[in-house]
Every structure is written in C-alpha cells, then in structure tokens.
Design a protein around this motif. Structure first.
Motif: not given
Length: 346
Positions: A157-162, A178-180
C-alpha cells in the motif's frame, strides 16, 4: 487469547491512552511524557505539525479507537479469510498520522506491516509503534520499520503524488497493490448556507493548513455568488497567517498571481482565484461558478477519481456536512478503496 484478539485489545487500550492524554494539562506518566516529547520532535522535523494540529489528529483517533467502533468496523468482514502476509506500507507525511489507518488495518487483519515512514511524520508513528509493543509484545513480530531498500513483501500500500505513483506502479507491479495518488476535496455552495455552515467550512479549508486530501481546496458557487459572505464567515481563522510557513506561502502565491495579472480576491490570509483545477496552492482557494446543479453533478461524477470529499447540503449522494471533512470514520477509506477488503482478498 488468540493473536487477533490480542491485537484488537491493544488498539482499544491505545484509544484509552490517547483519551487520557488529550485531557491532560501536563504529562503525568512515562508514556504521556514520551508522547509529549514526540509531538515536540514532530514540530521540529515538520514546521506544519503544530501542537494544535497534532492534538487534533490524536483527538480524532481517540474517538475512533473504542471497542464499540472497532467491533462495528471489523464486524462486516470475515477476518478468517485472511492469508497472513507481509505488507509493505509506504507512508505519506502531509498531515499528522495520515497513514495510521493503513498501519492499523494491516495489523488488525492478521498481517505484518513493513513500513517505510515519511521523514515528515515519523516521530508520531514511531511513538505509537513503541507504545503498542509495550502493551502487547506480539507487535515485535508484526511491526517492522524499513530503513533501506524494501524487499521480501507480499503486497503493498503506497501513498504519494501523481508523479511518485507512476514510479510506485512500475516498482510494485509484481505484487498486489493499492497505489494512491493526489486527490482533493471540494465544497458546493448554493448561496443559502447559514453563517454557521460557512464558519464550519473554514475548518474544512484551514485545518492542517489545507495540506490534506480531505482539505477543501475549491468551492463551486452560483453565477451571482457574493464572496463577501464567505470571507466574513471565515474571518475568525485569520490567526493562521501567524505561522511563518503559511504566511510565506500566502505572500508568494499572492505575488505570483498579481504579477501574472490574474484576477483574485484576498482578505489578508486567503486568496480566492477562479480556476478550473481542483488543486489549489497553500493559502489559496480556487472557485468556479456553475450554471445549474444537474450539470455540476454530472461533472463531479465524471471527475470522481480526483475527489476525496464533497461538502454540501442536499446536493449529492455521499456528501459531507460542513466542518466534518477532517473527522473521517473508520470506513472512510482513502481514494474510496476498501483497504480491509483488499488485505483479506490478497
């Protein structure tokens, strides 16, 4: 007591501890002092993490970490379906404890968390890890903090910018993920809002200095909307400009807009600019005028993958009440992707 129950009870105990902490005037035990120190350290590492904002985040979590709410949340899933795995968690650091829901979801579903912390928000997460281990030693085996290259995991599960999401999608393509990406929140005004509702909207705009995906960065208004009403209602938030980092962004963005000869409205701490984009810079709020609500609803439905929250009253299904964007429930998943379901299916 099985491992799942031990994990569950530990998060209930964490809720008890946080409830006690936020009501204390001064720390009166070892762990309260350690949390107080972690709050101070987090402000040194990240100037946006004021004590008020960190405390707000802790208060939000203490309200959620109750036996009743945790049971209601997890009770809608069959946790026995889980296949134990090691889940890489790439955490963001834009607002305090922004990745804690993922962190908790991985553990409560019976999996191991392998976390890469953001340098902008590591003091608080490390404190919570240490506290959880102190009350339940099982977490020594189920929580690992990465200090280098991440290898040997089963899901991510990774959260970052576009921009970073493209790298994540390539790097983590071989495992379930899951890529946020970037999302923004908006408000839809009709001109019939009460002063109290518009004051509450100020909370949605200014909490965490507008840095969260649940922060309102744009408002849609009728053709004839008078912004003087909104400016008057949110004026009580003007002390926000006392934070030097915020003031610097306000001054910079105002200068850029003026040099570019953009038409702006300005009240000394917030810049209103007409713009089609959803993502406004710090100290700025974009606006767009609409002709009719039905057409606007169609557009918002089309752009749903760019939006996290829509604030309004009797406008659209799933809307959030004024002032409530920064009070998500346990079932309010980032990007509207059910993290628990993902973990159980993987």
């Amino acid at each position: 007591m099985n491992d799942h129950h031990k994990t569950f009870i530990a998060f209930v105990k964490l809720g008890h501890f946080l409830r006690k902490f936020v009501t204390l005037e001064t720390p009166n035990d070892e762990w309260s002092q350690k949390l107080d120190d972690a709050i101070t350290l987090s402000k040194h590492k990240n100037g946006w993490f004021t004590r008020e904002n960190v405390t707000h985040a802790l208060e939000s979590w203490e309200k959620l970490l109750t036996e009743e709410k945790l049971s209601a949340w997890l009770g809608s899933y069959d946790l026995s379906k889980n296949k134990p795995k090691k889940v890489a968690l790439i955490m963001a650091g834009n607002i305090p404890l922004v990745g804690f829901h993922d962190f908790m979801s991985i553990l409560l579903t019976g999996n191991k968390v392998f976390a890469k912390l953001s340098s902008n928000d590591n003091a608080l997460i490390l404190f919570l890890k240490d506290y959880l281990i102190s009350i339940e030693p099982i977490f020594k085996e189920t929580i690992e903090i990465s200090d280098g290259k991440m290898e040997g995991f089963d899901a991510v599960i990774a959260t970052g910018s576009n921009n970073t999401s493209r790298y994540f999608e390539h790097y983590f393509s071989k495992v379930p993920n899951i890529i946020r990406k970037n999302r923004n929140s908006i408000a839809v005004l009709t001109g019939n809002e009460s002063k109290e509702q518009l004051q509450a909207l100020g909370e949605d705009i200014f909490r965490y200095y507008g840095l969260g995906c649940r922060s309102v960065s744009k408002v849609f208004v009728p053709k004839s909307y008078d912004f003087a009403t909104l400016f008057e209602a949110v004026y009580s938030y003007h002390p926000i400009v006392d934070l030097v980092k915020y003031a610097n962004n306000y001054d910079y963005n105002k200068a850029v807009y003026l040099m570019s000869e953009f038409k702006i409205l300005d009240n000394g701490f917030l810049i209103l600019k007409e713009d089609k984009s959803y993502s406004s810079p710090i100290a700025s709020l974009f606006y767009e005028r609409y002709d009719d609500l039905d057409s606007l609803k169609d557009r918002l439905a089309t752009d749903s993958d760019q939006l996290q929250c829509i604030v309004g009253e009797n406008i659209i299904e799933g809307e959030i009440a004024f002032g409530k964007t920064q009070q998500p429930s346990l079932t309010d998943y980032a990007d509207n992707v059910d993290t628990v379901d993902f973990l159980l299916r993987t």
